[in-house]
Design an enzyme around this catalytic site. Structure first.
Site, short mmCIF file in Angstrom:
data_model
loop_
_atom_site.label_atom_id
_atom_site.label_comp_id
_atom_site.label_asym_id
_atom_site.label_seq_id
_atom_site.Cartn_x
_atom_site.Cartn_y
_atom_site.Cartn_z
N CYS A 2 -3.29 -9.21 -3.38
CA CYS A 2 -4.60 -9.64 -3.10
C CYS A 2 -4.94 -11.01 -2.29
O CYS A 2 -3.99 -11.87 -2.49
CB CYS A 2 -5.91 -9.96 -4.39
SG CYS A 2 -5.96 -8.44 -5.42
N ARG A 27 -1.72 -8.53 2.32
CA ARG A 27 -1.48 -8.93 0.81
C ARG A 27 -2.46 -7.76 0.09
O ARG A 27 -2.11 -7.67 -1.22
CB ARG A 27 -2.26 -10.26 0.38
CG ARG A 27 -1.62 -11.27 0.90
CD ARG A 27 -2.15 -12.71 0.53
NE ARG A 27 -1.92 -12.88 -0.83
CZ ARG A 27 -1.03 -13.85 -0.96
NH1 ARG A 27 -0.25 -14.32 -0.27
NH2 ARG A 27 -0.64 -14.03 -2.28
N TRP A 74 -5.70 -5.58 -3.80
CA TRP A 74 -4.53 -4.38 -4.08
C TRP A 74 -4.95 -4.20 -5.51
O TRP A 74 -4.57 -5.04 -6.52
CB TRP A 74 -3.24 -5.07 -4.03
CG TRP A 74 -2.16 -4.03 -4.17
CD1 TRP A 74 -1.65 -3.27 -3.18
CD2 TRP A 74 -1.35 -4.13 -5.32
NE1 TRP A 74 -0.85 -2.44 -3.70
CE2 TRP A 74 -0.64 -2.98 -4.98
CE3 TRP A 74 -1.42 -4.55 -6.50
CZ2 TRP A 74 0.48 -2.45 -5.99
CZ3 TRP A 74 -0.22 -4.06 -7.32
CH2 TRP A 74 0.63 -3.16 -7.16
N ASN A 100 -6.87 -13.53 -7.49
CA ASN A 100 -5.58 -13.09 -7.46
C ASN A 100 -4.62 -13.20 -8.52
O ASN A 100 -4.53 -14.59 -9.01
CB ASN A 100 -4.96 -13.43 -6.04
CG ASN A 100 -3.54 -13.11 -6.03
OD1 ASN A 100 -3.14 -12.01 -6.29
ND2 ASN A 100 -2.72 -13.80 -5.43
N GLY A 101 -4.19 -12.35 -9.11
CA GLY A 101 -3.45 -12.31 -10.40
C GLY A 101 -4.05 -11.45 -11.70
O GLY A 101 -4.59 -10.35 -11.20
N GLU A 484 19.04 -0.74 2.12
CA GLU A 484 18.11 -1.26 3.02
C GLU A 484 17.33 -0.15 4.02
O GLU A 484 16.32 -0.09 3.90
CB GLU A 484 18.40 -2.36 3.80
CG GLU A 484 17.57 -3.35 4.50
CD GLU A 484 16.25 -3.74 3.99
OE1 GLU A 484 16.03 -3.67 2.52
OE2 GLU A 484 15.27 -3.93 4.47
N LYS A 488 13.62 0.92 4.12
CA LYS A 488 12.58 0.92 5.20
C LYS A 488 11.99 2.40 5.25
O LYS A 488 10.85 2.60 5.44
CB LYS A 488 13.52 0.66 6.30
CG LYS A 488 13.90 -1.04 6.60
CD LYS A 488 12.80 -1.85 6.42
CE LYS A 488 12.20 -2.30 5.03
NZ LYS A 488 12.88 -3.54 4.33
N GLU A 491 9.44 3.38 2.41
CA GLU A 491 8.18 2.64 2.42
C GLU A 491 7.14 2.89 3.73
O GLU A 491 6.01 2.79 3.21
CB GLU A 491 8.46 1.24 2.07
CG GLU A 491 8.82 0.41 2.98
CD GLU A 491 9.34 -1.18 2.61
OE1 GLU A 491 8.40 -1.82 1.75
OE2 GLU A 491 10.36 -1.82 3.27
N HIS A 507 30.41 12.30 -6.20
CA HIS A 507 30.06 12.03 -7.54
C HIS A 507 28.84 12.93 -8.01
O HIS A 507 28.43 12.71 -9.20
CB HIS A 507 30.41 10.83 -8.26
CG HIS A 507 31.77 10.26 -8.07
ND1 HIS A 507 32.87 10.42 -8.67
CD2 HIS A 507 32.34 9.33 -7.16
CE1 HIS A 507 33.66 10.05 -8.18
NE2 HIS A 507 33.57 9.19 -7.25
N LYS A 606 2.34 -6.79 0.72
CA LYS A 606 3.20 -7.70 1.02
C LYS A 606 4.02 -8.33 0.02
O LYS A 606 5.09 -8.29 -0.09
CB LYS A 606 2.88 -8.67 2.14
CG LYS A 606 3.82 -9.46 2.87
CD LYS A 606 4.81 -8.64 3.70
CE LYS A 606 6.29 -9.65 4.24
NZ LYS A 606 7.22 -8.75 4.77
O1 M6R Z 1 8.82 -11.68 -0.92
P1 M6R Z 1 10.03 -11.36 -1.51
O2 M6R Z 1 11.12 -11.37 -0.61
O3 M6R Z 1 10.06 -12.03 -3.05
O4 M6R Z 1 9.62 -9.83 -1.68
C1 M6R Z 1 10.36 -8.82 -2.14
C2 M6R Z 1 9.92 -7.38 -2.13
O5 M6R Z 1 8.58 -7.22 -2.70
C3 M6R Z 1 10.08 -6.96 -0.64
O6 M6R Z 1 11.28 -7.29 -0.15
C4 M6R Z 1 9.58 -5.53 -0.44
O7 M6R Z 1 10.71 -4.68 -1.13
C5 M6R Z 1 9.61 -5.03 1.05
N1 M6R Z 1 8.47 -4.33 1.09
C6 M6R Z 1 10.70 -4.43 1.30
O8 M6R Z 1 10.46 -4.07 2.59
#
Ligand code: M6R
Length: 611
Positions: A2, A27, A74, A100-101, A484, A488, A491, A507, A606
């Site tokens: 948010c 956000r 969000w 926000n929260g 990673e 990517k 997501e 395995h 984000k």
């Molecule tokens: O702001 P942060 O690095 O703490 O965020 C952690 C994760 O939420 C963040 O890396 C998330 O996995 C990304 N969307 C990955 O691309």
């Protein structure tokens, strides 16, 4: 999650708020809404989905106000709908709040308020605050006091901005757990969840602390604790510029941020080598803490998502270099499992945003358990940065694409520097330190050379864009890179992808291999190379399609894999900084070809400021 923006001053707040909230859309983008006060009457307008729909609605209304609040959501409590969109208003339609929260005790508060006759219009936790403030305002007729009294009844996390048409010259903001920054302009003030919406207006900001409230008029502001104790705040200067938060001609922020990596990696190193002896690292944020850092015999790294992957690379590196045991924990698990942490433990919290709720809670828990906390954050002044005992900033500039890219490579760079720094404190300095520094300095140019071959990745994306499953395999330092790469792809393109250590494949997951399963191998010429070749043969023998990331000059790899993308040679420890680049590009290209919304992938936001 948010985003919040508030404005009070002499200008029309509406365009400022709309432009501002667009900059916070990363956000959350489930719904948006705006409220202001015109002729002593509150107005409030909302729309579902992205801010552009709110903008469209508002542009037809000719609104004019000098005070207002806006929100992008969000969803947590209640589906994305007009009713659940913020701002939320009280029964009389005088008070509007954006939040926000999460208000954890909202059910209980709602029951009490309903029995007092308050009527609720949404399923959200936030709406209880609007009614609670109304309740206390009805008693004392004092807006600031009413907000304070309401917040005293709340359990949970909040960053809020509130207005009241009965006191139309006051904007009130408060924080507990979710960030709020107050920005100081000339005869005007802003509040926001982060600095992105305000840097085009002013660079002077104060960051509210937990349990702190700001009461703002167009002539000034005061800050107090929720218990009414005045606080004095330091005005800080934001170092980000407006062009850093523009797309700058790129189709997406993610692509821009991928291409920024030669510079962002350089910025993570800039000024951090000793002029007298370039093999020595100096980290300003750690100055004065040398004794503490030299003595730890155990390190725990906490993080989430991409930052957690960077932490895994940190573990391999620190253990290899310093011989100090390291554990890497998902912050969400760490905080709830009674971990073994004490005054002898160094906890490293890695977070791009510095606001991730689980990592922040992990930091607080570690401190309660007397550990020393070192924060590795990108966002200056963020909650984790401020909560940590000391830390390292990434200086990567704002990362706006929801999929983290440049923060990852900067985090790894910062961890290399930290390792070298502690090595020096412990006299573990060898010729290798100098080789590592030399190799690190070459990385930005090597990344730039990889980015020049974007078209090769595009061709691969074209071939595999319709696949519904991918495997990513790597060994050693490149096992976290496999994780990673898979994250990517998942997501932003919504393709199922799994990353794992290459040798684990046999395995179980090898059962998945068919001609329809692309397998991305990081098969560079490092210590694990021969083993990786063996794993490639196992996949090829079962008809799987192999996309290999190999080392330049390794021509024989072409005979073993269906496709090879070459990256320059560097020392093993640094290979993740190069091998991840093609994987970021592959995910990006496939997502674009599948017409996915790269910068605002479905269901994501984000920074995850809820548990
Ligand atoms: O702001 P942060 O690095 O703490 O965020 C952690 C994760 O939420 C963040 O890396 C998330 O996995 C990304 N969307 C990955 O691309």
């Amino acid at each position: 999650m948010c985003g919040i923006v508030g404005y009070i001053g002499n200008r029309n707040a509406v365009p400022i708020l709309i432009e501002g909230i667009k900059r916070l859309e990363y956000r959350g983008y489930d719904s948006a809404g705006i409220a202001g006060i015109s002729n002593n009457n509150l107005f409030c307008h909302k729309s579902v989905s992205k801010v552009v729909f709110l903008e469209e609605k508002v542009s037809k209304l000719d609104l004019d106000t000098n005070i207002g609040i806006v929100h992008t959501r969000w969803a947590t409590h209640g589906e994305p709908s007009i009713d659940n969109a913020h701002p939320h208003v009280d029964c009389k339609g005088d008070i509007a709040i954006v939040h926000n929260g999460i208000i954890e005790n909202y059910d209980l508060l709602k029951t009490h308020l309903e029995s007092d006759g308050h009527v609720f219009a949404s399923e959200t936790d936030t709406e209880v605050l609007a009614h609670l403030i109304e309740k206390f305002f009805d008693i004392d007729g004092d807006f600031e006091l009413a907000v304070r009294n309401a917040l005293k009844h709340v359990v949970g996390a909040y960053g809020i901005a509130v207005i009241n048409s009965k006191e139309p010259d006051k904007l009130i903001a408060a924080k507990n757990g979710s960030p709020i920054v107050v920005a100081i302009g000339k005869d005007e003030y802003f509040v926001a969840s982060d600095v992105a919406p305000i840097i085009e207006h002013t660079k002077d900001v104060v960051y509210l602390d937990d349990n702190e409230m700001a009461t703002i008029t167009k002539d000034g502001y005061t800050t107090k604790t929720i218990d009414n104790v005045p606080t004095s705040k330091k005005v800080e200067e934001v170092m980000w510029d407006i062009d850093m938060i523009e797309r700058d001609g790129y189709d997406h922020f993610m692509l821009k941020e991928i291409h920024e990596q030669p510079v962002s990696i350089l910025n993570a190193m800039r000024g951090r080598f000793d002029h007298g002896n370039e093999c020595l690292v100096k980290l300003g944020g750690l100055e004065g803490h040398e004794d503490v850092l030299a003595k730890f015999n155990r390190i725990v790294i906490i993080a989430c998502g991409t930052s957690w992957h960077a932490g895994l690379i940190g573990e391999y590196m620190i253990e290899a270099f310093l011989r100090t045991p390291v554990e890497v924990e998902y912050a969400s698990e760490f905080r709830y499992r009674n971990p073994v942490v004490d005054s002898e433990t160094l906890v490293i919290a890695i977070s791009q945003s510095g606001e991730t709720a689980d990592t922040l809670a992990g930091v607080k828990l570690a401190k309660e358990m007397h550990a020393t906390v070192l924060g590795v954050c990108n966002v200056v002044g963020s909650s984790i940065a401020r909560e940590s005992d000391f830390g390292i900033y990434l200086h990567a500039g704002p990362e706006i694409g929801v999929a983290s890219t440049k923060a990852f490579t900067s985090q790894i760079t910062a961890l290399y520097l930290l390792t070298l720094y502690i090595a020096n404190l412990r006299n573990v300095t060898t010729l290798f330190n100098c080789n590592l520094v030399e190799a690190l300095k070459a990385i930005p140019d090597q990344v730039a050379s990889i980015l020049k071959k974007e078209n090769e990745i595009e061709a691969l994306a074209e071939l595999y864009k319709s696949s519904e499953n991918f495997l990513y395999l790597g060994r050693g330092y490149n096992y976290p890179v496999a994780l990673e790469g898979a994250l990517k792809l998942k997501e932003i393109s919504y393709i199922h992808a799994e990353g794992m250590p290459a040798a684990e494949m046999k395995h179980g997951p090898i059962a998945l291999i068919t001609k329809d399963m692309p397998v991305v191998f990081i098969a560079i010429q490092d210590a694990a190379y021969q083993k990786a070749l063996g794993n490639i043969r196992e996949v090829a023998a079962r008809g799987g399609k192999v996309i290999a990331i190999g080392t330049e000059g390794d021509d024989s790899l072409k005979e073993k894999a269906d496709h090879v993308f070459y990256i320059p040679k560097t020392i093993d420890m640094l290979t993740p900084l190069l091998s991840v680049i093609p994987l970021q590009l592959l995910a990006y290209k496939i997502a674009v070809m599948r017409e996915c919304d790269v910068d605002m992938p479905r269901n994501l936001a984000k920074s995850v400021t809820v548990e």
